[in-house]
Design an enzyme around this catalytic site. Structure first.
Site, PDB file in Angstrom:
ATOM      1  N   ASN A  47       0.813  -1.228   0.000  1.00 53.56           N
ATOM      2  CA  ASN A  47       0.000   0.000   0.000  1.00 53.56           C
ATOM      3  C   ASN A  47       0.838   1.265   0.000  1.00 53.56           C
ATOM      4  OD1 ASN A  47       0.439  -1.093   2.799  1.00 53.56           O
ATOM      5  ND2 ASN A  47      -0.135   1.005   3.275  1.00 53.56           N
ATOM      6  N   GLY A  51       6.618  -0.984  -2.139  1.00 49.96           N
ATOM      7  CA  GLY A  51       5.606  -2.020  -2.418  1.00 49.96           C
ATOM      8  C   GLY A  51       4.524  -1.496  -3.346  1.00 49.96           C
ATOM      9  N   TYR A 205      16.996  -2.781  13.022  1.00 48.33           N
ATOM     10  CA  TYR A 205      16.485  -2.818  11.637  1.00 48.33           C
ATOM     11  C   TYR A 205      17.506  -3.511  10.731  1.00 48.33           C
ATOM     12  CZ  TYR A 205      15.196  -1.120   6.993  1.00 48.33           C
ATOM     13  OH  TYR A 205      14.882  -1.042   5.647  1.00 48.33           O
TER      14      TYR A 205
HETATM   15  N1  LIG Z   1      13.382   3.254   1.896  1.00 49.07           N
HETATM   16  C1  LIG Z   1      14.620   2.832   1.765  1.00 49.07           C
HETATM   17  O1  LIG Z   1      15.560   3.620   1.581  1.00 49.07           O
HETATM   18  C2  LIG Z   1      14.927   1.354   1.821  1.00 49.07           C
HETATM   19  C3  LIG Z   1      16.264   0.944   1.664  1.00 49.07           C
HETATM   20  C4  LIG Z   1      16.569  -0.408   1.709  1.00 49.07           C
HETATM   21  C5  LIG Z   1      15.563  -1.328   1.906  1.00 49.07           C
HETATM   22  N2  LIG Z   1      14.278  -0.916   2.048  1.00 49.07           N
HETATM   23  C6  LIG Z   1      13.248  -1.946   2.254  1.00 49.07           C
HETATM   24  O2  LIG Z   1      12.206  -1.761   1.312  1.00 49.07           O
HETATM   25  C7  LIG Z   1      10.981  -2.312   1.834  1.00 49.07           C
HETATM   26  C8  LIG Z   1       9.848  -1.311   1.684  1.00 49.07           C
HETATM   27  O3  LIG Z   1      10.132  -0.177   2.485  1.00 49.07           O
HETATM   28  P1  LIG Z   1       9.658   1.295   2.087  1.00 49.07           P
HETATM   29  O4  LIG Z   1      10.861   2.139   2.071  1.00 49.07           O
HETATM   30  O5  LIG Z   1       8.759   1.229   0.909  1.00 49.07           O
HETATM   31  O6  LIG Z   1       8.849   1.705   3.405  1.00 49.07           O
HETATM   32  P2  LIG Z   1       7.286   2.012   3.648  1.00 49.07           P
HETATM   33  O7  LIG Z   1       6.762   2.982   2.680  1.00 49.07           O
HETATM   34  O8  LIG Z   1       7.206   2.316   5.100  1.00 49.07           O
HETATM   35  O9  LIG Z   1       6.622   0.608   3.351  1.00 49.07           O
HETATM   36  C9  LIG Z   1       6.645  -0.448   4.271  1.00 49.07           C
HETATM   37  C10 LIG Z   1       5.438  -1.313   4.030  1.00 49.07           C
HETATM   38  O10 LIG Z   1       5.450  -2.371   5.007  1.00 49.07           O
HETATM   39  C11 LIG Z   1       4.173  -2.392   5.616  1.00 49.07           C
HETATM   40  N3  LIG Z   1       4.142  -2.915   6.984  1.00 49.07           N
HETATM   41  C12 LIG Z   1       4.751  -2.436   8.090  1.00 49.07           C
HETATM   42  N4  LIG Z   1       4.368  -3.139   9.166  1.00 49.07           N
HETATM   43  C13 LIG Z   1       3.488  -4.077   8.720  1.00 49.07           C
HETATM   44  C14 LIG Z   1       2.734  -5.091   9.349  1.00 49.07           C
HETATM   45  N5  LIG Z   1       2.748  -5.279  10.664  1.00 49.07           N
HETATM   46  N6  LIG Z   1       1.947  -5.879   8.574  1.00 49.07           N
HETATM   47  C15 LIG Z   1       1.867  -5.688   7.245  1.00 49.07           C
HETATM   48  N7  LIG Z   1       2.538  -4.726   6.596  1.00 49.07           N
HETATM   49  C16 LIG Z   1       3.338  -3.933   7.328  1.00 49.07           C
HETATM   50  C17 LIG Z   1       3.717  -0.946   5.631  1.00 49.07           C
HETATM   51  O11 LIG Z   1       2.315  -0.900   5.850  1.00 49.07           O
HETATM   52  P3  LIG Z   1       1.630   0.353   6.648  1.00 49.07           P
HETATM   53  O12 LIG Z   1       1.455   1.405   5.608  1.00 49.07           O
HETATM   54  O13 LIG Z   1       0.361  -0.234   7.144  1.00 49.07           O
HETATM   55  O14 LIG Z   1       2.569   0.740   7.731  1.00 49.07           O
HETATM   56  C18 LIG Z   1       4.125  -0.536   4.219  1.00 49.07           C
HETATM   57  O15 LIG Z   1       3.182  -0.956   3.290  1.00 49.07           O
HETATM   58  C19 LIG Z   1      11.288  -2.689   3.286  1.00 49.07           C
HETATM   59  O16 LIG Z   1      11.570  -4.069   3.357  1.00 49.07           O
HETATM   60  C20 LIG Z   1      12.531  -1.890   3.594  1.00 49.07           C
HETATM   61  O17 LIG Z   1      13.291  -2.475   4.617  1.00 49.07           O
HETATM   62  C21 LIG Z   1      13.928   0.407   2.019  1.00 49.07           C
END
Ligand SMILES: NC(=O)c1ccc[n+]([C@@H]2O[C@H](COP(=O)([O-])OP(=O)(O)OC[C@H]3O[C@@H](n4cnc5c(N)ncnc54)[C@H](OP(=O)(O)O)[C@@H]3O)[C@@H](O)[C@H]2O)c1
Length: 332
Positions: A47, A51, A205
């Protein structure tokens, strides 16, 4: 005590500056030909952020998309439909901090006999402090590692994931290069709840990404002994300008917002290497590969330690049996 690579969110974010300008070795291999052609792609945490971009780009490239989310149902799905011009988008409820919802989610996929071609385990929490879940574990432990162990084992036990050399489903873990340099897995504190603040949360993390990668590596070894039956691959999307810092303390968040918006890549751009890994023929028969954006690399050497992988699996099985009477372990 377990320690991740970073305990300062600003230092962690600035590392992204260097990453952003690295040569993207395999980028030239990703083309319009990398299509899903009606295949079904499941994405957790779809959402928001990466993702959401993955859901939109997969739908644009011909996938039937299942968005597994705990929020924004059905709004996020409607938005993906609008942006992609595809109606083949569904939403399912899944809260990875609640084990019963993982069971319900897998049972529903089973009942509907849904054939998944690609499963992208993307959801992660960036909780800025300890938080106790209903089942008594810390949220970062449960959401960022243990729920994935449960979800994958349930999917295998119920044949939602099928082991088949010909069709070779693809299981992709979204990780982070920040797993590198984390400490060995600490089994004294494994699955136990204790209170901590923001520095330890940042450290946890990256530490739980090391744990996740160790699990993915052990899974790949267990399932793919002589030949590849399930592709289990891992990717770090690099620095992505998402809302992952939404819960970080206010002043730190302002500094991070500035770094994110200037240095980090858009979710759409960051989704490209993941879509490549999920769709390209380049990965046929390949398993336990790690990409850092479009750069193939080895993970931290601890991830490949055979004894560590086996121990992590044993301890995870033990914990699951302790906390869940419906534990359905695929492989002991
Ligand atoms: N952003 C970066 O720079 C970066 C760098 C390296 C790796 N990553 C990885 O990329 C992936 C996506 O992160 P993002 O940056 O897109 O962050 P984000 O926008 O915060 O997305 C995280 C997603 O995980 C969901 N989530 C969190 N807790 C949950 C739960 N209890 N049950 C189901 N869903 C849950 C969130 O849902 P809600 O909206 O309901 O919270 C959201 O949809 C993660 O694995 C992160 O570690 C990100």
């Amino acid at each position: 005590m377990a320690e991740g690579r970073f305990d300062n969110p600003v230092v962690a974010a600035l590392t992204g500056f260097y990453d952003r300008y690295r040569k993207q070795e395999l980028e030239y291999r990703f083309t319009e030909e990398d299509n899903f052609n009606g295949k079904t792609v499941l994405i957790t945490g779809a959402n928001s952020g990466l993702g959401f971009a993955l859901a939109t780009e997969s739908a644009k490239r011909g996938a039937r998309v299942i968005m597994a989310c705990r929020r924004a149902i059905p709004e996020a799905g409607e938005k993906v439909k609008r942006l992609s011009g595809s109606d083949a988008v569904e939403m399912r409820y899944l809260d990875l901090s609640k084990i019963d919802t993982i069971h319900a989610f897998v049972n529903q996929l089973k009942e509907e006999s849904i054939n998944l071609d690609v499963i992208i385990l993307n959801a992660a929490s960036a909780a800025p402090r300890s938080r106790k879940t209903e089942s008594g574990q810390d949220e970062l432990f449960l959401v960022n590692y243990f729920s994935n162990f449960i979800l994958v084992n349930l999917m295998l036990s119920k044949s939602v994931i099928k082991l088949d050399e010909k069709s070779q489903q693809r299981l992709i873990f979204i990780s982070s290069d920040s797993h590198r340099g984390s400490s060995n897995i600490d089994y004294q504190e494994f699955g136990k709840y204790f209170e901590y603040g923001v520095s330890k949360a940042i450290s946890n993390y990256s530490y739980f990404k090391l744990v996740l990668n160790t699990f993915a590596t052990e899974l790949s070894k267990r399932l793919n002994k002589d030949k590849t039956l399930l592709q289990v691959n891992i990717i770090c999307p690099g620095p992505v300008n998402t809302n992952i810092i939404r819960e970080t303390p206010f002043l730190v968040r302002i500094a991070l917002r500035a770094i994110f918006s200037v240095i980090f890549r858009s979710p759409t751009k960051a989704s490209q290497p993941v879509i490549y890994l999920a769709s390209s023929d380049d990965f046929q028969g390949k398993t336990n590969k790690y990409l850092h954006m479009f750069i193939p690399k080895n993970m931290d050497e601890k991830v490949y330690d055979e004894q560590e992988g086996k121990k992590l699996w044993r301890e995870s099985v033990k914990l699951w049996k302790q906390i869940d009477s419906n534990a359905a372990i695929f492989s002991e």
